[in-house]
Scaffold this active site. Sequence first.
Site, PDB file in Angstrom:
ATOM      1  N   GLY A  87      55.604  38.530  62.806  1.00  0.00           N
ATOM      2  CA  GLY A  87      56.083  37.174  62.593  1.00  0.00           C
ATOM      3  C   GLY A  87      55.919  36.733  61.148  1.00  0.00           C
ATOM      4  CG  LEU A  88      52.918  34.989  59.698  1.00  0.00           C
ATOM      5  CD1 LEU A  88      51.732  35.625  58.982  1.00  0.00           C
ATOM      6  CD2 LEU A  88      52.736  33.494  59.815  1.00  0.00           C
ATOM      7  CB  CYS A  89      59.771  36.563  58.751  1.00  0.00           C
ATOM      8  SG  CYS A  89      60.030  36.935  60.493  1.00  0.00           S
ATOM      9  N   GLY A  90      59.569  32.855  58.815  1.00  0.00           N
ATOM     10  CA  GLY A  90      60.425  31.685  58.952  1.00  0.00           C
ATOM     11  C   GLY A  90      61.179  31.682  60.276  1.00  0.00           C
ATOM     12  CB  ALA A 244      63.011  35.595  56.194  1.00  0.00           C
TER      13      ALA A 244
END
Length: 289
Positions: A87-90, A244
């Site tokens: 995760g942590l990609c907007g 991203a």
Amino acid sequence: MASSKEIRGKIKSVENTKKITKAMEMVAASKMRRAQERMRASRPYSEKIRTITANLSHANPEYTHPFMVQQDLAKRVGLVVVSTDKGLCGGLNTNVLRLVTNKMRELEGQGSKIDAVAIGNKGLGFLNRVGVKVVSHATHLGDTPHLDKLIGPVKLLLDAYQEGKLDAVYLCYTKFINTMKQEPVIEQLLPLTADKLEKNKASYSWDYIYEPDAATVIDSLLLRYVEALIYQAVAENMASEQSARMVAMKSASDNAGNVIGELKLVYNKTRQAAITKELSEIVAGAAAV
């Protein structure tokens, strides 16, 4: 109002978070350059094999590969959902999965059942949550896509289409536009429509000599064509992921800086108020004496 000690603790916590997001931003920027180079390097191959496939499909019309035959009897559709492992990609995964949800509603409205292949942990978790039948999956791909890890799970859908068990196969992924923009797309993988191949057909005709025969050559080429589309989709998705993530972590670092500034202002006000209170007590005590 919070005490000075509590505010100092909050400042320290946000500073630690900022260090993490800044480090992740720099790592994502480094990986993004490599992912973009890999994605751009594979584009000429994908375009060339599209052109050759289009020319061959017109050069030998007496043989039709199963991938180009329209199926309308099975009432089942295959979905290849490409997402990220982390995760942590907007909103990258959210956008493509929202598009997948709309497509599934459309297909279910037409009375079609869905078989899915998940490439990436996020897509696999989403498909399991919504109750879609996942026939296979590929996760933990790392930073470099490998075709041998991708074609195995997807081949189940390709074989099912050739056997007439599926009416169509769709490929869902995030297309890389530039560092600041990534676009979720859904493309029809099978059947290979004449209109799609026509876009890549040369303006002049080719005459081919087939060895050992036309069916063997076209069968092998169309399989390579589908593999190239899948590999390109995963490469595009990985480049989009790193871009991203870099943008999201930069935004998080900037926001952490703003929060630290606000907390320091509150801390200074609290500290000044405490000093003023102590001075007032000292003056009042002196006056009483």
